[in-house]
Write an enzyme that holds these catalytic residues in place. Sequence first.
Site, PDB file in Angstrom:
ATOM      1  N   GLU A  68      42.292  57.117  38.320  1.00 16.79           N
ATOM      2  CA  GLU A  68      41.999  55.861  39.020  1.00 16.79           C
ATOM      3  C   GLU A  68      42.033  56.029  40.541  1.00 16.79           C
ATOM      4  O   GLU A  68      42.932  56.658  41.091  1.00 16.79           O
ATOM      5  CB  GLU A  68      43.054  54.821  38.637  1.00 16.79           C
ATOM      6  CG  GLU A  68      42.908  53.499  39.365  1.00 16.79           C
ATOM      7  CD  GLU A  68      43.939  52.477  38.901  1.00 16.79           C
ATOM      8  OE1 GLU A  68      45.059  52.864  38.522  1.00 16.79           O
ATOM      9  OE2 GLU A  68      43.601  51.286  38.902  1.00 16.79           O
ATOM     10  N   CYS A  80      36.428  58.969  50.091  1.00 21.29           N
ATOM     11  CA  CYS A  80      36.512  59.998  49.050  1.00 21.29           C
ATOM     12  C   CYS A  80      35.209  59.972  48.261  1.00 21.29           C
ATOM     13  O   CYS A  80      34.278  59.249  48.582  1.00 21.29           O
ATOM     14  CB  CYS A  80      37.719  59.735  48.152  1.00 21.29           C
ATOM     15  SG  CYS A  80      37.662  58.134  47.322  1.00 21.29           S
ATOM     16  N   GLN A  85      31.490  59.926  41.852  1.00 17.28           N
ATOM     17  CA  GLN A  85      31.678  60.822  40.700  1.00 17.28           C
ATOM     18  C   GLN A  85      31.736  60.026  39.399  1.00 17.28           C
ATOM     19  O   GLN A  85      31.162  60.432  38.384  1.00 17.28           O
ATOM     20  CB  GLN A  85      32.966  61.628  40.859  1.00 17.28           C
ATOM     21  CG  GLN A  85      32.851  62.723  41.918  1.00 17.28           C
ATOM     22  CD  GLN A  85      34.043  63.651  41.877  1.00 17.28           C
ATOM     23  OE1 GLN A  85      35.181  63.222  41.845  1.00 17.28           O
ATOM     24  NE2 GLN A  85      33.780  64.931  41.872  1.00 17.28           N
ATOM     25  N   GLU A 107      46.799  56.617  40.155  1.00 17.20           N
ATOM     26  CA  GLU A 107      46.201  56.368  41.461  1.00 17.20           C
ATOM     27  C   GLU A 107      46.708  57.365  42.513  1.00 17.20           C
ATOM     28  O   GLU A 107      47.872  57.746  42.515  1.00 17.20           O
ATOM     29  CB  GLU A 107      46.583  54.935  41.869  1.00 17.20           C
ATOM     30  CG  GLU A 107      46.172  54.485  43.231  1.00 17.20           C
ATOM     31  CD  GLU A 107      44.676  54.244  43.375  1.00 17.20           C
ATOM     32  OE1 GLU A 107      44.126  53.495  42.557  1.00 17.20           O
ATOM     33  OE2 GLU A 107      44.081  54.811  44.307  1.00 17.20           O
ATOM     34  N   ASP A 141      49.557  67.225  44.596  1.00 22.14           N
ATOM     35  CA  ASP A 141      48.907  66.662  43.405  1.00 22.14           C
ATOM     36  C   ASP A 141      49.938  66.465  42.308  1.00 22.14           C
ATOM     37  O   ASP A 141      50.503  67.433  41.814  1.00 22.14           O
ATOM     38  CB  ASP A 141      47.797  67.617  42.932  1.00 22.14           C
ATOM     39  CG  ASP A 141      46.863  66.964  41.916  1.00 22.14           C
ATOM     40  OD1 ASP A 141      47.260  65.956  41.293  1.00 22.14           O
ATOM     41  OD2 ASP A 141      45.733  67.462  41.759  1.00 22.14           O
ATOM     42  N   ARG A 143      49.255  64.629  39.466  1.00 20.91           N
ATOM     43  CA  ARG A 143      48.595  64.092  38.277  1.00 20.91           C
ATOM     44  C   ARG A 143      49.027  64.828  37.011  1.00 20.91           C
ATOM     45  O   ARG A 143      49.279  66.021  37.039  1.00 20.91           O
ATOM     46  CB  ARG A 143      47.073  64.160  38.441  1.00 20.91           C
ATOM     47  CG  ARG A 143      46.601  63.124  39.455  1.00 20.91           C
ATOM     48  CD  ARG A 143      45.141  63.245  39.731  1.00 20.91           C
ATOM     49  NE  ARG A 143      44.850  64.545  40.309  1.00 20.91           N
ATOM     50  CZ  ARG A 143      43.622  64.943  40.593  1.00 20.91           C
ATOM     51  NH1 ARG A 143      42.599  64.163  40.337  1.00 20.91           N
ATOM     52  NH2 ARG A 143      43.421  66.115  41.146  1.00 20.91           N
ATOM     53  N   THR A 164      33.451  68.229  36.372  1.00 22.59           N
ATOM     54  CA  THR A 164      34.510  68.276  37.389  1.00 22.59           C
ATOM     55  C   THR A 164      34.206  69.393  38.371  1.00 22.59           C
ATOM     56  O   THR A 164      33.500  70.351  38.032  1.00 22.59           O
ATOM     57  CB  THR A 164      35.894  68.517  36.748  1.00 22.59           C
ATOM     58  OG1 THR A 164      36.890  68.451  37.771  1.00 22.59           O
ATOM     59  CG2 THR A 164      35.986  69.875  36.058  1.00 22.59           C
ATOM     60  N   LYS A 169      41.938  71.211  36.698  1.00 24.09           N
ATOM     61  CA  LYS A 169      41.819  70.228  35.623  1.00 24.09           C
ATOM     62  C   LYS A 169      41.399  70.940  34.330  1.00 24.09           C
ATOM     63  O   LYS A 169      41.934  70.658  33.260  1.00 24.09           O
ATOM     64  CB  LYS A 169      40.777  69.168  36.028  1.00 24.09           C
ATOM     65  CG  LYS A 169      40.862  67.893  35.237  1.00 24.09           C
ATOM     66  CD  LYS A 169      39.802  66.889  35.684  1.00 24.09           C
ATOM     67  CE  LYS A 169      40.108  66.236  37.021  1.00 24.09           C
ATOM     68  NZ  LYS A 169      39.131  65.155  37.341  1.00 24.09           N
TER      69      LYS A 169
HETATM   70 ZN   LIG Z   1      39.156  58.303  45.698  1.00 23.84          ZN
END
Ligand SMILES: [Zn+2]
Length: 221
Positions: A68, A80, A85, A107, A141, A143, A164, A169
């Site tokens: 998100e 960004c 994307q 986020e 990062d 995530r 990607t 990832k």
């Molecule tokens: Zn963004």
Amino acid sequence: MSITITQGESSVATEHKLEYVTSCELPMPWATFQLHVFIDHASDKEHLALTLGAVNDGEPVLARVHSECLTGDTLFSQRCDCGAQLEGALQRIAAEGRGTILYLRQEGRGIGLINKIRAYHIQDEGADTVEANQQLGFAADLRDYNLCESMLEHLDITTLRLMTNNPRKVAALQEIGITVVERIPLILNRNPFNTRYLDTKAAKLGHLLPMDGLKRNTDDN
Ligand SMILES: [Zn+2]
């Protein structure tokens, strides 16, 4: 339950089970997708999957794992490349008639909306995206792609053709037992406002993007 342990610039998460709740049709400008909602009881966050066509037939599934970005995905921010994307991935899936988007509610590379905007403020004063997160005391990062495991299991998907630019990832998905047979670049919306951000993603976060300008500095999705 999931506990994320930060180790330098990477994070290691324990098993992360989401519960499937329900699905509905979602007509979008490009096609009518199925929208599936999951709940993570550990964080009370809802996570979403969009699917188009028969994704459970065992063939590799065209996919995007998208974290998100409220400013980019819904407010059209040009800081960004997230909104472009997301739209590009939806269009490509609609063109092929089959695929999935996992929309993860993490986020700002996992630091949350308020901290992302704090980081943007620091960037307005000269820092790049990685330096800004670090000034706020976060790793570059945070995530957690383990969120994908229960979602893909529920959807009966094991093999992806992943859209990607982020090799980390791909590696994170392979670690949870997902086969990525193809990486499809999504290089969209480079503009004067996000050039430095994209260059920093390439230089500091390992994203596979053409670099622009002489200054090698950059956020991400
Ligand atoms: Zn963004």
